[in-house]
Enzyme design. Sequence first.
Site, short mmCIF file in Angstrom:
data_model
loop_
_atom_site.label_atom_id
_atom_site.label_comp_id
_atom_site.label_asym_id
_atom_site.label_seq_id
_atom_site.Cartn_x
_atom_site.Cartn_y
_atom_site.Cartn_z
N CYS A 95 9.79 -50.91 87.79
CA CYS A 95 11.15 -50.59 87.37
C CYS A 95 12.26 -51.33 88.13
O CYS A 95 12.50 -52.48 87.84
CB CYS A 95 11.34 -49.08 87.43
N HIS A 196 6.37 -45.81 85.81
CA HIS A 196 6.19 -45.10 87.08
C HIS A 196 4.93 -44.26 86.91
O HIS A 196 4.05 -44.61 86.15
CB HIS A 196 7.39 -44.18 87.34
N1 GLN Z 1 18.46 -48.69 88.07
C1 GLN Z 1 17.52 -49.07 87.12
C2 GLN Z 1 17.74 -48.50 85.74
O1 GLN Z 1 18.13 -47.36 85.58
C3 GLN Z 1 16.14 -48.77 87.66
C4 GLN Z 1 15.76 -47.34 87.70
C5 GLN Z 1 14.38 -47.09 88.16
O2 GLN Z 1 13.83 -47.83 88.99
N2 GLN Z 1 13.80 -46.01 87.68
O3 GLN Z 1 17.47 -49.19 84.80
#
Ligand code: GLN
Length: 246
Positions: A95, A196
């Site tokens: 992510c 995740h």
């Molecule tokens: N800030 C990023 C987004 O919302 C990554 C979020 C995350 O790693 N879950 O796209």
Amino acid sequence: MKELKLLYLYPDMLELYGDYGNIQVLKYRMKKRGINLIVDRYTIGDKAPDFTSYDIVFAGGGADNEQSILSTDLIKYRDNIKEAVKEKVFFLLICGSYQLFGKYYKGVEGNIIPGLEVFDYYTVAQPDRKKRCIGNIVLDVNLGDTETKVIGFENHGGQTFDIDSPFGKVLYGNGNKFGDSEEGFFKENIIATYLHGPLLSKNPVLADYIISYCLERKYNEKIGLEKLDDTFEEKCREQLLKELLK
Ligand code: GLN
């Protein structure tokens, strides 16, 4: 005893929804086969790591704020990271760190968080903060010799564009953008994904792909991994696939 070395980037800033579990799964599955996994951590202020000296580099997800704080630090290592990518060190990026390996991340206010520019994709935040790609996700993934369904959980506002080699085809969930047919970025030694989860506990085949890849690269020989008893993991997968793909 065989041994692999993993570099865990910014554990104090990039660790959402159980990302660290991926390292635990790798360690567990290696230990069962008598292989040792050394885990070194790096965060801002620590001694500069040499990325080329590792077998695996792992970085998890983080919110926009953390991404903007650590981007300047990460970029200091651009050349060394590019060298490690070229030398085929394995990178597992989840992510927020997936986004940071691209050209840039454009936040909700239009602010640009520079990326490492290791890969050509870029990410733009969804303008409405309340609208995010959230939920379970299932992908069809081709790992070379093996086709598998990868199950995970996504939670991102960022929409990623210009992916030339996606990680998987989306069977359920969103992917790189809302309603996308593709998810993540994949090249032999790179898996960059929004999943995740932790990703590897739900996908033992993927965990073993990474372990085999790293062992074969390090020891320069074909390594057949001893089969583990994944009865519970398989039952869990069956149930999830039944629920999500019905
Ligand atoms: N800030 C990023 C987004 O919302 C990554 C979020 C995350 O790693 N879950 O796209």
